[in-house]
Design an enzyme around this catalytic site. Structure first.
Site: not given
Length: 283
Positions: A124-125
């Site tokens: 997850c960025g």
């Protein structure tokens, strides 16, 4: 901590860098259990500080960390050019690694204004992003970029498997690769997180002054919105992914002028946006 300087077939760093470890396993095959050992990819906390201010903690593979720091700074628009990346020092801590980066103080003030103190995961960025506008960030439109025959996309894909030594050992990492317009791989970076692999690649390209208008990006993952956003932010005009894009990724690629390709295989691919950069698969 030394970063790899070559694209592919480069040896996995020494186990002192803890990029992979051996663990006992029970293998089950054809009705039989076998005691064995397996290579497991490492995943450790990586703290990024700008001018002594904590910014983000990611889970990452502890290799090519200087590339990561530079690439993340560029792809997240924290700095506008590699020239603003003044220095980085890597410190091993009990819990993981700390990257201390020096950039112009005005850039640090801009970070504070964006109110982004995020705690991320390898998948997850966006975790921890506080403002919606920080998520839906639209980079400027990319340049013309290269014209690439479809066969050259397939040439790069065919070479990619042998250029991922850590994944060959563990089966657990993503890769981001840069190929020239002829389909020859120039740089490859690996990480347990697809965002991290791309940031490492962007950093490696920036350190070597690789021109983004001379080739294309290959990803061993789906083409999510964040991946297209990072690529467009640094001016990459052609993104090739082995898996599917998301609807938001297609929307961003269309609006920023990026040619987005998914389901890329040895003999086929699907073009979702701006097909004018791609020749026939057999050309």
């Amino acid at each position: 901590m030394q970063s790899r300087s070559t694209l592919s077939n480069s040896p996995i760093p020494d186990d002192g860098e803890a990029v992979s470890v051996r663990r006992p396993v029970e293998r089950f095959h054809l009705g039989q259990n076998v005691h064995d050992e397996d290579w497991i990819a490492s995943e450790i906390p990586l703290a990024l500080h700008y001018n002594d201010h904590a910014h983000v903690v990611m889970m990452a593979t502890p290799m090519d960390l200087e590339d990561f720091a530079l690439g993340f700074s560029l792809s997240e628009a924290i700095i506008e050019s590699a020239e603003e990346f003044e220095s980085v020092s890597v410190h091993q801590r009990l819990e993981g690694f700390e990257l201390s980066v020096r950039i112009p103080e005005a850039r640090v003030e801009a970070i504070a204004q964006r109110q982004r103190n995020l705690s991320g995961r390898s998948s997850c960025g966006l975790c921890g992003t506080q403002q919606l506008e920080d998520v839906v960030r639209h980079p400027p439109r990319v340049g013309r970029g290269p014209m690439v025959p479809g066969a050259n996309l397939h040439r790069a894909l065919a070479a990619l498997d042998s250029a991922q030594p850590l994944n060959s050992r563990t089966g657990a990492t993503h890769a981001a690769a840069w190929a020239d317009s002829g389909g020859n791989l120039m740089l490859v970076r690996e990480d347990v997180g697809r965002h991290n692999a791309l940031d490492k690649l962007i950093g490696a390209m920036a350190k070597r002054a690789v021109a983004v208008d001379g080739g294309f990006l290959v990803l061993t993952s789906r083409a999510s919105y964040e991946m297209v956003q990072k690529a467009a932010t640094v001016g990459i005009s052609l993104v090739v992914a082995i898996s599917a894009p998301t609807a938001l990724a297609i929307h961003l690629a269309e609006s920023t002028g990026v040619t987005l390709i998914g389901f890329a295989r040895a003999t086929s691919h699907v073009i979702y946006t701006h097909p004018d950069r791609i020749g026939q698969a057999g050309s």
